[in-house]
Design an enzyme around this catalytic site. Structure first.
Site: not given
Ligand code: NOJ
Length: 506
Positions: A50, A70, A83, A108, A153, A197, A338, A340
């Site tokens: 990322q 790609h 890229d 991290r 990841h 992850n 993790n 959200y």
């Molecule tokens: C979880 C993922 O681990 C991460 O790569 C992603 O960008 C975020 N959530 C947000 O979606």
């Protein structure tokens, strides 16, 4: 500070806007007034594909994201790829300086497997890739920032994917040998390891074209990919315990995600059972084997029953041997969470493929819950509090570190919605610590930088720091949320007064 590309004047203007915005926000979100305990750790998180860029530099091999973006750019929302991304492969010192200026205790990041071993096989290592992470780790340590390292990841080398990727059980041995390389080269300085992850999301890449490698193998692929990752995790845990731990004294876990499910009708026993089942199918899928041994009983029963009904000769959910169950149990030195979002559920089926049809639940959102640019990211801070209590009760109050939490927007520098999200989730964490006695010892914001958001490309932004992806120099600019988070780290409090009276250090 020389590493910020925006002029000091612009930054100061931004600060003024931020301060006004924060005053507005402070009236909307009430903080519980608690203070984070001494020793509570604050960090920020990123991932290799990322942010790094340098996709074919210095001997790096091709991974599944290079390959997919790609070959099939049209699958990515804005047809983009990683890229170059944030170009952190070259600008890692700027990233560390940003983390340092936030006073973070830890950072991290993840290691790109194909940078270390281009094909994934460890008989051919890439010294320049190994050297890159040595530089990054040394830079962090020189700045008193603890590295918290994710081994995987989502970016398996393409060669290993061609061998089947995570649905091939042999991958657990490839992963173990890759981990041995990481312990050998970095274990003298890295004391916090995350093997995988969000293994559930990796599994979605095999079941319904969720992500690269973009396969549609339904729940058979889903469960097989999860199974291999669990076995791989246990092998790495024991490798470390048996051969490295005495000398290196580190800790290992895996970062587990999942929406938290709550009953649609809190009085309905059926809804209560459905929410519990949904939580077991998501979080319990990976947590139960690691904390209690084997898959959650409800998952075992429901998937076995369904497979039988479908006339299959065996269950789509694989079976662990007795030995594997023993080897998996107890393989998390801490719970890496993790989180959200939250959903309400009732018994039924959901059109969204993210929700496992085997668990038979339909999701709902409350109209009062704030939304974000990402349809999946609905803001429900009390869901985090309830989830922390659920983890406490389910797994005997393990030490928990939130390894990801953050908010998606369109990239504005005046990101007051992000501040509001982070603040409310930190507040929920404080409440869980002080009111429910949950053993939470750290919080990691996703993300330090705006970055490549997988299938959503650069359309959604999660960073405390803006990155201009249209400029080849990928300049970084601080957002209002950066200043907010910096203040939280410094004061261990959410009170806005301390922020608004602080003079800008720009
Ligand atoms: C979880 C993922 O681990 C991460 O790569 C992603 O960008 C975020 N959530 C947000 O979606």
């Amino acid at each position: 500070m020389q590493y910020f590309s925006t002029s000091a004047l612009k930054q100061f203007e931004m600060f003024k806007i931020a301060a006004v915005g924060l005053l507005i926000i402070s009236s909307n979100i009430l903080s519980s007034g608690y203070k984070f305990p001494d020793g509570f750790m604050f960090g920020a998180s990123t991932a290799a594909y990322q942010i790094e860029g340098g996709w074919n530099e210095d001997g790096k091999g091709v991974n599944i994201w290079d390959h997919l973006t790609h070959l099939r750019p049209e699958l990515i929302r804005d047809h983009s790829n990683g890229d170059v991304a944030c170009d952190s492969y070259h600008k890692y010192k700027e990233d560390v300086a940003l983390a340092k200026d936030l006073n973070l205790q830890f950072y991290r990041f993840s290691i790109s497997w194909s940078r270390i071993a281009p094909s994934g096989e460890v008989h051919k290592l890439n010294p320049e890739g190994i050297a890159y992470y040595n530089r990054l780790i040394d830079e962090l340590i020189a700045n008193d920032i603890v590295p918290l390292v994710t081994m995987y990841h989502w970016d398996i080398p393409q060669y290993l994917q061609d061998l089947g990727g995570w649905v091939n059980p042999i991958m657990s041995d490839y992963f173990k040998e890759y981990a041995r390389v990481l312990f050998s080269y970095y274990g003298d300085r890295v004391k916090w390891w995350i093997t995988f992850n969000e293994p559930m999301e990796t599994s979605k890449a095999y079941s319904f074209n969720g992500y690269a490698p973009y396969l549609h193998l339904n729940n058979t692929g889903y469960y097989l990919a999860g199974h291999t990752q669990l076995i791989a995790h246990s092998k790495v845990y024991h490798l470390y315990n048996d051969e490295f731990k005495d000398k290196q004294q580190g800790k290992i876990s895996l970062s587990l995600n999942g929406v938290f499910f709550i009953p649609k009708d809190e009085q309905s026993q059926d809804d209560i059972n459905t929410a519990e089942r949904a939580n077991q199918f998501e979080r319990g899928w990976f947590s139960h084997p690691v904390y209690k041994g084997d898959y959650p009983p409800v998952m075992r029963q429901w998937v076995d029953k369904k497979s039988k009904k479908e006339g299959r000769p065996w269950s789509t959910l694989p079976t662990f041997t007795k030995k594997e169950i023993e080897l998996l149990k107890g393989t998390a030195d801490f719970y890496a969470l993790n989180h959200y979002s939250t959903r309400m559920v009732t018994h039924g089926s959901d059109p969204n493929p993210n929700y496992n049809p085997d668990a038979e639940y339909a999701t709902f959102v409350d109209k009062s819950w704030p939304t974000s640019v990402a349809s999946w990211l609905i803001v429900v801070p009390e869901g985090l509090k309830r989830l922390l209590v659920w983890i406490k009760n389910e797994y005997d109050n393990p030490p928990v570190i939130i390894t990801e939490n953050g908010f998606a927007d369109n990239g504005t520098l005046n990101d007051f919605e992000r501040i509001s999200y982070v603040k409310s989730h930190l507040n929920a964490t404080l409440q869980a610590i002080f009111e429910d006695k949950c053993n939470v010892f750290g919080y990691t914001v996703w993300s330090l930088l705006d970055n490549f958001e997988w299938m959503d490309g650069y359309a959604y932004h999660f960073g405390l720091v803006h990155v201009d992806f249209n400029n080849p120099l990928t300049p970084r600019t601080l957002k209002a949320s950066y200043q907010f988070f910096k203040n939280v780290v410094a004061t261990h409090r959410l009170d806005d007064s301390s922020f608004t009276t602080q003079s800008p250090e720009l």
